[in-house]
Design a protein around this motif. Sequence first.
Motif, PDB file in Angstrom:
ATOM      1  N   THR A 114       0.822  -1.216   0.000  1.00  0.00           N
ATOM      2  CA  THR A 114       0.000   0.000   0.000  1.00  0.00           C
ATOM      3  C   THR A 114       0.856   1.266   0.000  1.00  0.00           C
ATOM      4  N   SER A 115       2.135   1.146   0.351  1.00  0.00           N
ATOM      5  CA  SER A 115       3.009   2.325   0.337  1.00  0.00           C
ATOM      6  C   SER A 115       3.101   2.932  -1.063  1.00  0.00           C
ATOM      7  N   ALA A 116       2.786   2.143  -2.098  1.00  0.00           N
ATOM      8  CA  ALA A 116       2.838   2.636  -3.483  1.00  0.00           C
ATOM      9  C   ALA A 116       2.028   3.920  -3.687  1.00  0.00           C
ATOM     10  N   HIS A 117       1.068   4.183  -2.800  1.00  0.00           N
ATOM     11  CA  HIS A 117       0.205   5.354  -2.989  1.00  0.00           C
ATOM     12  C   HIS A 117       0.619   6.562  -2.163  1.00  0.00           C
ATOM     13  N   LEU A 153      -0.358  12.012  -0.754  1.00  0.00           N
ATOM     14  CA  LEU A 153       0.209  13.182  -0.077  1.00  0.00           C
ATOM     15  C   LEU A 153       0.218  14.415  -0.988  1.00  0.00           C
ATOM     16  N   ALA A 154       0.297  14.183  -2.311  1.00  0.00           N
ATOM     17  CA  ALA A 154       0.349  15.317  -3.246  1.00  0.00           C
ATOM     18  C   ALA A 154      -1.016  15.977  -3.408  1.00  0.00           C
ATOM     19  N   VAL A 198      -5.194  15.280   8.471  1.00  0.00           N
ATOM     20  CA  VAL A 198      -3.952  15.113   9.232  1.00  0.00           C
ATOM     21  C   VAL A 198      -3.226  13.844   8.810  1.00  0.00           C
ATOM     22  N   GLY A 199      -3.883  13.045   7.979  1.00  0.00           N
ATOM     23  CA  GLY A 199      -3.273  11.795   7.543  1.00  0.00           C
ATOM     24  C   GLY A 199      -4.320  10.951   6.880  1.00  0.00           C
ATOM     25  N   SER A 234       6.391  15.523  -2.694  1.00  0.00           N
ATOM     26  CA  SER A 234       4.942  15.543  -2.886  1.00  0.00           C
ATOM     27  C   SER A 234       4.345  16.892  -2.495  1.00  0.00           C
ATOM     28  N   GLY A 235       5.196  17.897  -2.369  1.00  0.00           N
ATOM     29  CA  GLY A 235       4.701  19.247  -2.100  1.00  0.00           C
ATOM     30  C   GLY A 235       4.427  19.540  -0.643  1.00  0.00           C
TER      31      GLY A 235
END
Length: 412
Positions: A105-108, A113-114, A120-121, A265-266
């Motif tokens: 799932t880290s792929a996203h 985040l962008a 807050v998350g 991701s800004g």
Amino acid sequence: STSTSTRILGATFPTDAATNLSASVLERIPRRLHKVPNHPIAIIKERIEDYFVKTNQNYKIVDSLSPAVSTTQNFDQLLFDKDHSSRSPSDTYYVNKDTVLRTHTSAHQSEVLAGKQSNVGYLLTADVYRRDEIDLSHYPVFHQMEGIRIFDRKALLSESSADTFAPLPKGAKITDPTGLSNPETNPLQVAHAQKDSELVALHLKRALEGLVWHLFGSDKNLEIRWIEAYFPFTSPSWEMEVMYQGKWLELLGCGVIQQKILDDSGNPDKIGWAFGLGLERIAMVMFGIPDIRLFWSQDSRFLSQFENHTTKQITFQPYSKYPACYKDVSFWCPDGFHDNDMFEVVRDMAGDLAEDVALIDTFKNPKTGRTSKCFRINYRSMDRTLSNEDVDIIQDKVREEVARRCGVELRG
Ligand code: PHE
């Protein structure tokens, strides 16, 4: 006919020499078990979401993203080395050379985040795909949940102390020899002041310890231990293990997000943490589900057992165990043969009738240098008795297909 494209959830992808998708995996993509009401995977997902929303209302829930992601998303944006082993086609399903079925799932992270957001998350749940062995706890598709919490770097202290964590029970047993960082083995990032990284790490550990009591608190002998870990996209990093019903369970990986990912991701003005956990493993121990294939069962004898999950504690009652049937296949391996290639042929030919595949013998001919392997396939249906003839038909197909697809030379 040769098809030069494939469709995944309504989108078309060109295929190429890198494509290694299998029919049995493609069939699973629309199932989205984490969104099926009363499914054990969905129950665990909801329990975790409930916990985090109690600590802070403002988590975004994400659970409908397509599994087809770019190699950039799955690896590069997360700072994986160009030659990292998880990029290998023996471990990962390639849709084509630039696109994979997400392996985690880290792929996203970068994409979510962008997106300009007031959250807050987020808590992101998804099916993930890995080429792997076949046994009671491994399946090429499984489900993960990723949690991310970001803070304003200038308001870190006030933001992180505003979250409301339920108190841990008195005498809660938590062992943490890892501390908050270790210059040699688990370093702070150069971009982070020590006190900032430590505040984030403390918040992370406190949040996850609370989660464990929320999920497993019915066990009076519950214990937690923290272990140092390594992930390319976090530092410092940890794994958490939980002693539940007398056994240590590896529950999750986590850490302080690499600042480059936030910057790219800004979000250069943010700092934060991430964790990722596997939902099948939690559901198996929590409900006593003995076989990972059961999650895919459409049999009401499985699904109906989880209907009352909000009002009672559920222990799965196996409805029966049908007899096993073992068949061996041995062959000479060509160069570049990988055991996962064999496992996949078995998944494609036998579907969920394959319970376990074990490498029982390897022999290297000293004269020719060739290697021979023998695999033992355990066939067992979850809902009926298989006849020897049923199994022979499948076994013949496995033999034919492993010879055709993998170029092995069958023996015996
Ligand atoms: N993506 C990691 C895995 O699949 C887990 C993880 C997520 C670790 C987030 C750290 C932070 O193993």
